[in-house]
Design a protein around this motif. Sequence first.
Motif, PDB file in Angstrom:
ATOM      1  N   ARG A   1       0.934  -1.201  -0.053  1.00 59.82           N
ATOM      2  CA  ARG A   1      -0.100  -0.139   0.080  1.00 59.82           C
ATOM      3  C   ARG A   1       0.822   1.297  -0.200  1.00 59.82           C
ATOM      4  O   ARG A   1       0.445   2.359   0.333  1.00 59.82           O
ATOM      5  N   LEU A   2       2.156   1.050  -0.460  1.00 59.74           N
ATOM      6  CA  LEU A   2       2.973   2.351  -0.587  1.00 59.74           C
ATOM      7  C   LEU A   2       3.088   2.387  -2.007  1.00 59.74           C
ATOM      8  O   LEU A   2       3.694   1.900  -2.879  1.00 59.74           O
ATOM      9  N   PRO A   3       2.308   3.636  -2.687  1.00 59.50           N
ATOM     10  CA  PRO A   3       2.268   3.669  -4.048  1.00 59.50           C
ATOM     11  C   PRO A   3       3.639   3.905  -4.553  1.00 59.50           C
ATOM     12  O   PRO A   3       4.592   4.565  -3.892  1.00 59.50           O
ATOM     13  N   ARG A   4       4.190   3.813  -5.821  1.00 61.94           N
ATOM     14  CA  ARG A   4       5.504   3.689  -6.198  1.00 61.94           C
ATOM     15  C   ARG A   4       5.758   5.361  -6.363  1.00 61.94           C
ATOM     16  O   ARG A   4       7.179   5.618  -6.372  1.00 61.94           O
ATOM     17  N   TYR A   5       4.833   6.085  -6.609  1.00 58.90           N
ATOM     18  CA  TYR A   5       5.184   7.712  -6.803  1.00 58.90           C
ATOM     19  C   TYR A   5       5.719   8.250  -5.485  1.00 58.90           C
ATOM     20  O   TYR A   5       6.498   9.123  -5.380  1.00 58.90           O
ATOM     21  N   ALA A   6       5.445   7.446  -4.305  1.00 58.42           N
ATOM     22  CA  ALA A   6       5.907   7.850  -2.854  1.00 58.42           C
ATOM     23  C   ALA A   6       7.289   7.128  -2.354  1.00 58.42           C
ATOM     24  O   ALA A   6       7.603   7.024  -1.263  1.00 58.42           O
ATOM     25  N   ARG A   7       7.933   6.317  -3.221  1.00 55.71           N
ATOM     26  CA  ARG A   7       8.757   5.595  -2.723  1.00 55.71           C
ATOM     27  C   ARG A   7      10.262   6.247  -2.462  1.00 55.71           C
ATOM     28  O   ARG A   7      10.568   6.972  -3.597  1.00 55.71           O
ATOM     29  N   GLY A   8      10.947   5.918  -1.623  1.00 53.13           N
ATOM     30  CA  GLY A   8      12.007   6.460  -1.276  1.00 53.13           C
ATOM     31  C   GLY A   8      12.030   8.071  -1.259  1.00 53.13           C
ATOM     32  O   GLY A   8      13.131   8.840  -1.273  1.00 53.13           O
ATOM     33  N   LYS A   9      10.830   8.927  -0.669  1.00 50.78           N
ATOM     34  CA  LYS A   9      10.702  10.233  -0.491  1.00 50.78           C
ATOM     35  C   LYS A   9      10.632  10.674   0.675  1.00 50.78           C
ATOM     36  O   LYS A   9      10.293   9.656   1.662  1.00 50.78           O
ATOM     37  N   LEU A  10      10.981  11.884   0.953  1.00 53.68           N
ATOM     38  CA  LEU A  10      10.965  12.512   2.417  1.00 53.68           C
ATOM     39  C   LEU A  10       9.809  12.998   2.620  1.00 53.68           C
ATOM     40  O   LEU A  10       9.088  13.862   1.637  1.00 53.68           O
ATOM     41  N   GLY A  11       9.132  12.808   3.669  1.00 51.38           N
ATOM     42  CA  GLY A  11       7.774  13.292   4.269  1.00 51.38           C
ATOM     43  C   GLY A  11       7.817  13.647   5.690  1.00 51.38           C
ATOM     44  O   GLY A  11       8.828  13.512   6.431  1.00 51.38           O
ATOM     45  N   VAL A  12       6.907  14.268   6.305  1.00 51.71           N
ATOM     46  CA  VAL A  12       6.609  14.699   7.664  1.00 51.71           C
ATOM     47  C   VAL A  12       5.373  13.948   8.246  1.00 51.71           C
ATOM     48  O   VAL A  12       4.326  13.972   7.753  1.00 51.71           O
ATOM     49  N   VAL A  13       5.591  13.251   9.297  1.00 54.69           N
ATOM     50  CA  VAL A  13       4.554  12.731  10.038  1.00 54.69           C
ATOM     51  C   VAL A  13       3.444  13.574  10.407  1.00 54.69           C
ATOM     52  O   VAL A  13       3.731  14.558  11.071  1.00 54.69           O
ATOM     53  N   VAL A  14       2.251  13.489  10.273  1.00 52.01           N
ATOM     54  CA  VAL A  14       1.081  14.278  10.619  1.00 52.01           C
ATOM     55  C   VAL A  14       0.671  13.580  11.926  1.00 52.01           C
ATOM     56  O   VAL A  14       0.713  14.348  12.892  1.00 52.01           O
ATOM     57  N   GLU A  15       0.250  12.436  11.880  1.00 55.42           N
ATOM     58  CA  GLU A  15      -0.202  11.621  13.215  1.00 55.42           C
ATOM     59  C   GLU A  15      -0.394  10.291  13.046  1.00 55.42           C
ATOM     60  O   GLU A  15      -0.312   9.822  11.950  1.00 55.42           O
ATOM     61  N   PRO A  16      -0.150   9.619  14.058  1.00 59.15           N
ATOM     62  CA  PRO A  16      -0.590   8.038  14.121  1.00 59.15           C
ATOM     63  C   PRO A  16      -2.010   7.885  13.589  1.00 59.15           C
ATOM     64  O   PRO A  16      -2.844   8.618  14.352  1.00 59.15           O
ATOM     65  N   GLU A  17      -2.484   6.845  13.096  1.00 62.93           N
ATOM     66  CA  GLU A  17      -3.639   6.639  12.755  1.00 62.93           C
ATOM     67  C   GLU A  17      -4.504   5.406  13.360  1.00 62.93           C
ATOM     68  O   GLU A  17      -5.773   5.042  13.150  1.00 62.93           O
ATOM     69  N   GLY A  18      -3.776   4.565  14.372  1.00 63.55           N
ATOM     70  CA  GLY A  18      -4.217   3.510  14.693  1.00 63.55           C
ATOM     71  C   GLY A  18      -3.551   2.294  13.891  1.00 63.55           C
ATOM     72  O   GLY A  18      -2.801   2.412  12.853  1.00 63.55           O
ATOM     73  N   ARG A  19      -3.952   0.985  14.361  1.00 66.64           N
ATOM     74  CA  ARG A  19      -3.000  -0.122  14.288  1.00 66.64           C
ATOM     75  C   ARG A  19      -3.877  -1.025  13.352  1.00 66.64           C
ATOM     76  O   ARG A  19      -5.106  -1.136  13.253  1.00 66.64           O
ATOM     77  N   ALA A  20      -3.192  -1.536  12.289  1.00 68.53           N
ATOM     78  CA  ALA A  20      -3.852  -2.521  11.393  1.00 68.53           C
ATOM     79  C   ALA A  20      -2.802  -3.408  10.868  1.00 68.53           C
ATOM     80  O   ALA A  20      -1.700  -3.574  10.699  1.00 68.53           O
TER      81      ALA A  20
END
Lengths: 195, 97, 94
Positions: B25-44
């Motif tokens: 569920r990690l799309p290829r357009y977002a692989r190896g990219k820098l991002g900033v954590v907004v918040e934890p969403e819960g466990r799955a």
Amino acid sequence: MSGDHDDAVISRQVRLLESLLEERGIVGGDTVDEVIDGFLAGASPVNGAKVVARAWTDPAFKERLLADGAAAVGELGFAAGGVQHQRLRVAENTDSVHNVIVCTLCSCYPLRLLGPSPGWYKSEAYRSRVVREPLAVLAEFGVTLPDDVKVTVWDSSAETRYMVLPRRPAGTDGLSEPDLATLVTRNGLIGTALV
Amino acid sequence: MPDRLAYAPGDVVRTYRHDPPHHTRLPRYARGKLGVVVEPEGRAPLADIRSQGRDDAPVEMVYAVRFAARDLWGEGDHDVVLDLSESYLRKADADVR
Amino acid sequence: MARMNDVGGMTGFGAIDTTDDAEPFHADWEARVFALQRALLVKKVFNLDEFRDAIETMEPAAYLAASYYERWFHAIRTLLERKGVIEAGVLDHA
């Protein structure tokens, strides 16, 4: 897209599958009709519009909605739907932020609050482009934003579902909550319309 | 007592670069990219494992992570937020090869 | 390796057809496929991630040619055959 012939073939295949599953005791004979009826009765953008109108008129509700969407819509009787547990995140439009939702990998969507999703939401054209060029996509929906408004695209890649909280239109101070709800469109809840 | 979270809101993370041979569920357009954590969403349960019909999928925290269009595409002024399992994330300065 | 469903950022799909007829289903079988998927998930015959995987592993040209609920039916059928709930090919003779 398929033609009438394909439709007739797949229609027979689905019926045969249903009878096989019933025969084997996996899906009961009435289950399919019950699921369809339940879905069509319970899922509608009217639900999302009611949530928005409440948020526009009740600041404490809005605060709870933004903090925990699933719990807040539960107050209005809209249990978070879906077969698996889903979190609801409501993204608020402001004078500096416009939100739009998508699922690039499949077609995740808050069915209970927004109703059945439109064909374009599930299309490759929308899914491929909105994360790359949201302003061009919004323009195709007739939406243009001031230059100083930043767009955030929410790509639903896990079990959180998103709904946009549009801005309350100017000049609606005198309207009741039910009248406000009639202003809210399904596209407004996705972010491809302003309201 | 909940487990300590691996990432906190505001942490800079880099997404995993691996192109897996299975569902993810990690799309290829977002692989190896820098991002900033907004918040934890819960466990799955981790979809990569669960999609194989296995019942031993680890249950992981999912984080909303915000990416700048410029970091994803080299241009653009918008942001994209994705919901990503802990396995998909590394600390920003970690070796992600 | 990348799968056909992973379209974020791809070019070539053209303008968005923004019209919407507000019809949830365009044939009775589509509604029945939708309901079968839910019923089979509830029964835990397969899980949602397996279902998504079965759509994503469609041959790319077939994925693009298929309508939305044709993809769903393909996935349901694939998983039920793989798990031995129905015999392979049994639906070909409907």
